[in-house]
Scaffold this active site. Sequence first.
Site, PDB file in Angstrom:
ATOM      1  NE  ARG A   1      28.728  48.366  99.839  1.00  0.00           N
ATOM      2  CZ  ARG A   1      28.598  49.411  99.125  1.00  0.00           C
ATOM      3  NH1 ARG A   1      27.790  50.379  99.329  1.00  0.00           N
ATOM      4  NH2 ARG A   1      29.512  49.781  97.962  1.00  0.00           N
TER       5      ARG A   1
ATOM      6  N   GLY B   1      36.403  44.379 101.280  1.00  0.00           N
ATOM      7  CA  GLY B   1      34.966  44.795 101.060  1.00  0.00           C
ATOM      8  C   GLY B   1      34.020  44.313 102.180  1.00  0.00           C
TER       9      GLY B   1
ATOM     10  CE1 TYR C   1      30.129  42.889  89.267  1.00  0.00           C
ATOM     11  CE2 TYR C   1      28.564  41.280  88.256  1.00  0.00           C
ATOM     12  CZ  TYR C   1      29.287  41.887  89.310  1.00  0.00           C
ATOM     13  OH  TYR C   1      29.111  41.204  90.649  1.00  0.00           O
TER      14      TYR C   1
ATOM     15  CG  ASN D   1      33.298  40.527  99.020  1.00  0.00           C
ATOM     16  OD1 ASN D   1      32.334  39.846  98.502  1.00  0.00           O
ATOM     17  ND2 ASN D   1      32.944  41.451  99.733  1.00  0.00           N
TER      18      ASN D   1
END
Lengths: 78, 245
Positions: free
Chosen positions: B14, B11, B155, B90
Amino acid sequence: MTNIEKYIQSFTAAFDIEAEQCEGLEYQGIETWDSVGHMGLIAELEDVFDIMMDTDDIIDFSSFEKGKEILGKYDVEF
Amino acid sequence: MFKNKNIMITGTNRGIGRTMLEAFAREGANIWAHARKETSEFTENLKHVSEINAVEIMPIFFDMTNSLEMKQAVKEISDSKKTIDVLVNNAGIAHGGLFQMTSLEKMRDVFDVNYFSVLELTQLISRLMVRQKKGSIINIASISGLDLKAGNCAYGTSKAALIAATKVLSYELAPQGIRVNAIAPGLTDTNMTVLMEKKAGDAMVRETALNRLGLPEEIAQTAIFLASDKASFITGQTLRVDGGM
């Protein structure tokens, strides 16, 4: 070096045993072939034969003989 | 600090991942930079970071939930015969929503990316690390996985699972010389935070002792510490980087 020689050498390196001890060897049959030793053997085999084994095959790899059968799936012939 | 070391970061297109890419490159690391898809902006950034730091940055593309693509990518790394010294997991997706308003499908999606795909990649990469009998794995979790509150049924629980797995893996991989740690960032100044409801974000900031958002660079520097030999006696830990909560 032939494939069987490489195969045996992976066992001797991973478990610190003599080549003569490999035939008939089974998972947890010796002290060094425990779960940690097993991952060491898999790392050795993947490196030597330049393959990447599936997790199911790593689990099924229960003996010296069974290992030869499994490696056949990855075009390693003995 | 990381000259001649090879690091894989997922990842990196960004947010925290991109900042980590730049921070590790400044430390001299060669980097396998993962992203889901290739874009011209991503490629340009890698080229720029590689040139100014005189390091090798190798892009690697796959969808975290696509096992086949992931295996092909790891095979490519294996075939390169380069060591993988550090893996930074990540990549992840954010989601907030009350339990009664979150579909099971959404929960599965979040777990697929934030938990199962991380475990799958770690399984593959740790097998490469076992060959060299050394490595460091860093999972980017979240304080949401520690301070489980309303709205975190997907999450937060996925990050809680990741934190639990970090502990388990630290024990299992220690005999192979591999350390496994996690970082639990608080609210950090990234695009992901912008997506958060403003009221909730402001409330979280007010809860911090330092009364501000974290910076991606502050997370990156923590990852650099955990990846380095300075953290050689640290494994199985989840380090909060949250401004004091």
